[in-house]
Design a protein around this motif. Structure first.
Motif, PDB file in Angstrom:
ATOM      1  N   TRP A 189      60.974  35.133  63.980  1.00 44.42           N
ATOM      2  CA  TRP A 189      59.605  34.682  64.238  1.00 44.42           C
ATOM      3  C   TRP A 189      58.589  35.588  63.533  1.00 44.42           C
TER       4      TRP A 189
ATOM      5  N   LEU B 140      58.869  28.835  72.814  1.00 43.22           N
ATOM      6  CA  LEU B 140      58.911  30.093  72.084  1.00 43.22           C
ATOM      7  C   LEU B 140      59.937  31.076  72.645  1.00 43.22           C
TER       8      LEU B 140
ATOM      9  N   GLU C  28      56.001  37.725  64.159  1.00 42.90           N
ATOM     10  CA  GLU C  28      55.669  38.266  65.478  1.00 42.90           C
ATOM     11  C   GLU C  28      54.173  38.347  65.755  1.00 42.90           C
TER      12      GLU C  28
ATOM     13  N   LEU D 199      50.295  29.327  62.447  1.00 45.37           N
ATOM     14  CA  LEU D 199      51.763  29.340  62.514  1.00 45.37           C
ATOM     15  C   LEU D 199      52.348  28.080  61.872  1.00 45.37           C
TER      16      LEU D 199
ATOM     17  N   LEU E  60      61.145  36.498  72.825  1.00 49.23           N
ATOM     18  CA  LEU E  60      61.236  35.395  71.867  1.00 49.23           C
ATOM     19  C   LEU E  60      62.683  34.928  71.740  1.00 49.23           C
TER      20      LEU E  60
ATOM     21  N   TRP F  40      62.498  27.988  64.344  1.00 52.21           N
ATOM     22  CA  TRP F  40      61.130  28.227  64.815  1.00 52.21           C
ATOM     23  C   TRP F  40      60.133  27.347  64.082  1.00 52.21           C
ATOM     24  N   LYS F  41      60.402  27.023  62.815  1.00 55.04           N
ATOM     25  CA  LYS F  41      59.473  26.173  62.047  1.00 55.04           C
ATOM     26  C   LYS F  41      59.362  24.802  62.693  1.00 55.04           C
TER      27      LYS F  41
ATOM     28  N   THR G 130      52.876  34.862  66.382  1.00 52.50           N
ATOM     29  CA  THR G 130      53.563  34.327  67.565  1.00 52.50           C
ATOM     30  C   THR G 130      53.023  34.959  68.839  1.00 52.50           C
TER      31      THR G 130
END
Length: 548
Positions: free
Chosen positions: A492, A460, A494, A530, A485, A356-357, A497
């Motif tokens: 994540w 995402l 949340e 984020l 997700l 996710w990063k 996100t």
């Protein structure tokens, strides 16, 4: 005979709330299927009461495609004729009837006309039962349907129990009559199409025979005639295929022989992609790895796209926009820096996925790229085809935005900072294209914002459906963001996100004024937060590894 579709989008839970079918657990899904099965059994029992005094054998199955389910059941039971409405109306299968189904289902129907010996379906696909007055009894697989000889000419429709039932049955008969008419019209249309195909095939055969005749005539030309024809061909080859394009000094020119040598004479293993413009090959020029895109002579794109990409890319320079290194005027070839990790879609499709990063970082990079394009003065640049396959990744997964063949420039007012739209033919990719642009032909920077919103949702969630915005909007409404997700990306954050998902839904709004401006940092605070969280997480892990 009955086929039930069990892929309902919403169903009621035990506590009375509505839940998306895709978000429910297996227990809830099983309860839903059992409830649907009971409902169907009640419907069959009620229908049986209309069907006289004889015992009626009923067969049903559950299938996602009603047409395919009916076809499977017909083939299993070896049914030769389907009676719809009453004993006076029937359809005899012609092998060419289609009704809103997939090509595979239509093909299955066609097989019925060939006296097929049956079609083996896995036992789990079928539930065969006989319905008697005292309930539902499982039916043995060896049982057969009552034949037409057994039933004779008896009337299969019993006396109605009430005026209301008569009206209901009349409406059902009318609906089925409409379906028969629909079948007939579709059949007629199919026959017309088949005739048209036959006509085109005959025309093609005539052209092929004519071409063969011409080649035979050329083979018997005299030496002098052959020399004249050869000279004529050489003159036509020496004439440039495309107009000469004025190139900036920093854009290199490569000959066709250079391009051919760089790709090992277009060796198939060097082919790394292909699109509407043409094939893309990996090669080496001047010791550097390059990607060479060649124009397909009769493809969907042509010289205008080549010219547009050269004009746009030769005047901009940005770390997250692909770099144009040179061109091949002979073939309208384009030479770029080679990015070895392919497209963002390729990277997301790998079994291990993308953390996710990295996903958040790539989204931030592409937002900066679009903001740069939209901030150009006096003419802003609209990409007009922003999507996953046009985002390329280098060896470190740093992103570059590419494919500017459909890009357009629009004039920006110097004071009001308001975009003046550009009218042009709708272009782009289905699912990413701004609906307002599609309907009106008015292209603005908000069209890129719409496509960027779709990309955010895809990155995402990992979903690539055309109705992805509707799915995410429903999940947000029902406080089920965690269900959409992409878990392959890791855990994540949340809260932040969800804020980014809501921002992406604003990008996909049908009202252009509600979409956030790509150049306004305040509108993109959730993405920046984020991104900062992703960077801090990466730094802390590196520090821990170094300290240990």
């Amino acid at each position: 005979m009955c086929c039930m579709n069990n892929s309902s989008l919403l169903f009621n839970t035990a506590v009375g709330g509505k839940v998306l079918y895709k978000f429910a657990d297996e227990k809830e899904k099983e309860m839903h299927r059992a409830k649907e099965t009971r409902t169907m059994e009640k419907m069959l029992s009620r229908y049986k009461n209309h069907c006289g005094r004889r015992k009626i054998r009923a067969h049903y199955l559950s299938h996602d495609d009603v047409l395919a389910g009916v076809v499977n059941l017909i083939k299993k039971l070896k049914i030769k004729r389907i009676v719809i409405g009453s004993s006076n109306d029937h359809l005899e299968h012609t092998g060419s009837i289609g009704y809103g189904g997939s090509p595979e289902s239509l093909a299955s129907i066609h097989e019925l006309s060939n006296d097929s010996n049956g079609y083996t379906t896995p036992p789990s696909d079928f539930t065969d039962e006989i319905i008697y007055d005292d309930g539902v009894i499982p039916m043995d697989g060896a049982d057969e349907l009552a034949t037409e000889a057994e039933t004779g000419d008896e009337e299969i429709i019993g006396e109605p129990n009430s005026h209301e039932e008569v009206e209901q049955f009349t409406e059902e008969t009318a609906r089925q009559t409409d379906e028969i008419e629909s079948f007939r019209s579709i059949t007629e249309r199919a026959e017309e199409l088949m005739e048209e195909i036959d006509r085109l095939q005959r025309k093609l055969k005539e052209l092929q025979e004519e071409e063969g005749h011409n080649s035979h005539e050329k083979s018997i030309l005299s030496p002098r005639q052959k020399a004249a024809a050869s000279l004529k061909n050489e003159k036509s080859l020496s004439t440039p295929r495309y107009p000469e394009l004025q190139l900036p000094e920093h854009i290199s020119r490569f000959s066709m022989s250079n391009i051919s040598k760089a790709t090992d004479n277009f060796y198939p293993r060097n082919l790394i992609g292909e699109g509407g413009y043409g094939p893309v090959y990996k090669g080496k020029l001047g010791g550097k790895s390059v990607a060479i895109k060649l124009l397909r002579p009769h493809g969907r794109q042509g010289f205008p796209e080549y010219k547009q990409e050269v004009v746009v890319l030769s005047r901009i320079e940005h770390p997250h926009i692909v770099k144009l290194m040179g061109v091949c005027p002979e073939s309208c070839g384009l030479v770029y820096e080679h990015l070895p990790n392919g497209t963002l879609l390729d990277r997301l499709s790998l079994s291990k996925g993308l953390p996710w990063k990295d996903r958040v970082r790539i989204l931030a990079e592409q937002r900066w790229a679009l903001a740069y394009l939209h901030s150009c003065r006096p003419h802003a640049i609209i990409h007009a085809d922003f999507k996953l396959t046009n985002i390329l990744l280098d060896a470190n997964n740093i992103s570059r935005l590419g494919d500017f063949g459909t890009a357009r420039t629009v004039h920006m007012k110097p004071l009001e900072e308001e975009t003046i739209c550009r009218r042009t033919n709708p272009m782009g990719t289905t699912g990413y294209m701004d609906p307002i642009f599609f309907m009106t032909g008015e292209l603005t920077t908000e069209s890129d914002v719409y496509a960027f919103g779709v990309v955010i949702l895809q990155v995402l969630t990992g979903l690539h459906d055309l109705n992805i915005a509707d799915q995410v909007r429903e999940a947000v409404k029902m406080d089920a963001v965690h269900c959409v997700l992409d878990t392959s990306a890791g855990s994540w954050p949340e809260v932040q996100t969800e804020k980014l998902l809501r921002l992406a839904l604003r990008c996909c709004s049908l009202e252009r004024k509600r979409r956030p401006a790509i150049t306004c940092d305040a509108d993109w605070r959730s993405l920046d937060i984020l991104h900062a969280m992703a960077k801090s997480t990466s730094k802390s892990r590196r520090w821990t590894a170094h300290g240990s």
